[in-house]
Design a protein around this motif. Structure first.
Motif, PDB file in Angstrom:
ATOM      1  N   ARG A 212       0.851  -1.185   0.000  1.00  0.00           N
ATOM      2  CA  ARG A 212       0.000   0.000   0.000  1.00  0.00           C
ATOM      3  C   ARG A 212       0.888   1.237   0.000  1.00  0.00           C
ATOM      4  NH1 ARG A 212      -5.215  -1.575   1.116  1.00  0.00           N
ATOM      5  NH2 ARG A 212      -5.441  -3.660   2.021  1.00  0.00           N
ATOM      6  N   ALA A 213       0.806   2.013  -1.062  1.00  0.00           N
ATOM      7  CA  ALA A 213       1.678   3.180  -1.216  1.00  0.00           C
ATOM      8  C   ALA A 213       1.505   4.173  -0.077  1.00  0.00           C
ATOM      9  CB  ALA A 213       1.400   3.859  -2.557  1.00  0.00           C
ATOM     10  N   GLU A 214       0.304   4.290   0.487  1.00  0.00           N
ATOM     11  CA  GLU A 214       0.070   5.268   1.555  1.00  0.00           C
ATOM     12  C   GLU A 214       0.790   4.894   2.859  1.00  0.00           C
ATOM     13  OE1 GLU A 214      -3.483   2.383   1.946  1.00  0.00           O
ATOM     14  OE2 GLU A 214      -2.201   3.224   0.363  1.00  0.00           O
ATOM     15  N   LEU A 215       1.268   3.660   2.940  1.00  0.00           N
ATOM     16  CA  LEU A 215       1.988   3.226   4.139  1.00  0.00           C
ATOM     17  C   LEU A 215       3.502   3.377   3.994  1.00  0.00           C
ATOM     18  CD1 LEU A 215      -0.022   0.034   5.199  1.00  0.00           C
ATOM     19  CD2 LEU A 215      -0.176   2.353   6.116  1.00  0.00           C
ATOM     20  N   GLN A 233       1.695  11.604  10.255  1.00  0.00           N
ATOM     21  CA  GLN A 233       0.903  11.496   9.035  1.00  0.00           C
ATOM     22  C   GLN A 233       0.297  10.097   8.893  1.00  0.00           C
ATOM     23  OE1 GLN A 233       3.527  12.645   5.866  1.00  0.00           O
ATOM     24  NE2 GLN A 233       3.757  14.742   6.597  1.00  0.00           N
ATOM     25  N   LEU A 234       1.077   9.084   9.240  1.00  0.00           N
ATOM     26  CA  LEU A 234       0.574   7.712   9.142  1.00  0.00           C
ATOM     27  C   LEU A 234      -0.550   7.465  10.145  1.00  0.00           C
ATOM     28  CD1 LEU A 234       3.965   5.803   8.759  1.00  0.00           C
ATOM     29  CD2 LEU A 234       2.184   6.009   7.017  1.00  0.00           C
ATOM     30  N   ASP A 238      -7.095   6.982   7.743  1.00  0.00           N
ATOM     31  CA  ASP A 238      -8.329   6.318   8.162  1.00  0.00           C
ATOM     32  C   ASP A 238      -8.036   4.931   8.717  1.00  0.00           C
ATOM     33  OD1 ASP A 238      -9.801   8.512   7.387  1.00  0.00           O
ATOM     34  OD2 ASP A 238     -10.252   7.704   5.386  1.00  0.00           O
ATOM     35  N   GLU A 239      -7.062   4.267   8.106  1.00  0.00           N
ATOM     36  CA  GLU A 239      -6.615   2.963   8.610  1.00  0.00           C
ATOM     37  C   GLU A 239      -5.110   3.055   8.897  1.00  0.00           C
ATOM     38  OE1 GLU A 239      -8.383  -0.719   6.777  1.00  0.00           O
ATOM     39  OE2 GLU A 239      -8.802   0.715   5.160  1.00  0.00           O
ATOM     40  N   PRO A 240      -4.759   3.486  10.092  1.00  0.00           N
ATOM     41  CA  PRO A 240      -3.340   3.659  10.404  1.00  0.00           C
ATOM     42  C   PRO A 240      -2.623   2.313  10.518  1.00  0.00           C
ATOM     43  CG  PRO A 240      -4.676   3.992  12.352  1.00  0.00           C
ATOM     44  CD  PRO A 240      -5.633   3.861  11.209  1.00  0.00           C
ATOM     45  N   PRO A 241      -1.323   2.321  10.436  1.00  0.00           N
ATOM     46  CA  PRO A 241      -0.567   1.069  10.506  1.00  0.00           C
ATOM     47  C   PRO A 241      -0.593   0.456  11.903  1.00  0.00           C
ATOM     48  CG  PRO A 241       0.929   2.934  10.520  1.00  0.00           C
ATOM     49  CD  PRO A 241      -0.445   3.495  10.259  1.00  0.00           C
ATOM     50  N   ASP A 242      -0.420  -0.868  11.951  1.00  0.00           N
ATOM     51  CA  ASP A 242      -0.263  -1.534  13.246  1.00  0.00           C
ATOM     52  C   ASP A 242       1.200  -1.904  13.501  1.00  0.00           C
ATOM     53  OD1 ASP A 242       0.124  -3.678  11.531  1.00  0.00           O
ATOM     54  OD2 ASP A 242      -1.607  -4.828  12.232  1.00  0.00           O
TER      55      ASP A 242
END
Length: 342
Positions: A212-215, A233-234, A238-242
């Protein structure tokens, strides 16, 4: 008056040439004879005049270590080992901070200090393979890091792709599924940041996870502040990283700080991994899981190879070495408290 080689020869009952061979390592000497000479050296308290020795050989006794960021603890820790190893081999190591600037790297590469130093250890960021191949200087050169490949010079580095893969596998095995990478570089695919992103993508594919490019957070530099800004920013997604893999420990420590400031539990809500195993990560709260390269081996081998080239020793080459690395799991991914400094 200082102790001379002649004094040692008389005490040991050998020729002056034999003493010179033992002291300078010119030719092999029988073990019993070498022990007699060494005993005389110890008894008389002889200390070699390294400056005079280097001058006789047309050298300065100085070697340079050129790094892109003097304030980065990784390079500081590496430099400390290199300084000690150079001293052990009779050389003085001087530091050059290139600030990852192309002109600064190019000047050093092409001999801006050719009359001052006997050889150069360079961690290149901006100069490329063609520039290394076309360098004007004839002083011995050893490369460390990942900026340049396939050149006729000794090159010592870790496998960045494999190191990144190992970190992601650790996160996957701990149940993480939205894994981010913080510290991707811009433009230059020779930089280790791009290699680490490649390992990140390969490990995701291996685990059956979509890229996922947004990650993937691009940063201008690779310090703590960059990690803080990118992590904010991460976390706003809407779905932040874990989980997060930082390009290096400094970025990872910044990301860790931002997560804690945002009220996220580490590692309960988001796990964090870095690369470099700097001392700071052993004392952060929580302590930082990291990929630990063999910094001491990198530094010692670089100095030894450079000195061997300077002194015309019979060494194979050019030598390309990928030094080992390992994962050190700490609180930022395991949640289990560990002993400080481990």
């Amino acid at each position: 008056m200082g102790v001379s080689l002649k004094d040692i020869a008389e005490r040991a009952g050998v020729s002056l040439a034999t003493v010179s061979n033992v002291v300078n390592g010119y030719r092999p000497v029988g073990e019993r004879t070498r022990q007699r000479v060494q005993a005389a050296i110890d008894e008389l308290g002889y200390t070699p005049n390294l400056s005079a020795r280097h001058l006789r050989r047309g050298r300065t006794g100085l070697i340079a270590l050129a790094i892109p960021e003097l304030t980065n603890p990784y390079f500081a820790e590496l430099a400390e080992v290199a300084i000690h190893e150079a001293g052990r081999l009779g050389y003085t190591l001087v530091m050059e901070n290139t600030a990852a600037d192309h002109e600064a790297e190019s000047k050093l590469l092409n001999g801006s200090q050719r009359h001052v130093i006997d050889g150069l250890i360079l961690s290149p960021v901006r100069v490329g393979r063609e520039e290394v191949l076309a360098r004007a200087a004839d002083t011995p050169l050893v490369l460390i890091g990942e900026g340049v490949h396939d050149v006729p010079h000794d090159h010592i580095a870790i496998d960045n792709v494999a190191a990144s893969r190992l970190a992601i596998r650790h996160l996957v095995e701990s149940g993480r599924r939205r894994i981010a990478f913080v510290g991707a570089g811009r433009g230059d695919d020779r930089h280790s940041a791009h290699l680490r992103v490649r390992g990140y993508r390969e490990a995701l594919a291996e685990a059956g996870l979509a890229y996922r490019a947004e990650l993937v957070a691009v940063t201008a530099r690779f310090g703590r502040r960059d990690g803080v800004h990118a992590m904010r920013q991460l976390l706003a997604l809407d779905e932040p990283p874990d989980a997060v893999l930082g390009y290096n420990d400094l970025i990872a420590i910044g990301a860790l700080r931002a997560a804690v400031d945002a009220g996220r539990g580490v590692p309960e809500d988001v796990a964090v991994v870095g690369i470099d195993d700097i001392e700071e990560g052993r004392f952060s709260t929580p302590t930082l899981t990291t990929i630990a390269p063999a910094k001491e081996e990198i530094a010692r081998l670089a100095v030894r190879r450079l000195v061997a080239r300077i002194e015309g020793a019979e060494v194979t080459g050019p030598l390309t070495v990928q030094t080992p690395f390992r994962l050190i799991a700490r609180e930022s991914t395991t949640g289990a408290p560990g002993r400080a400094g481990t």
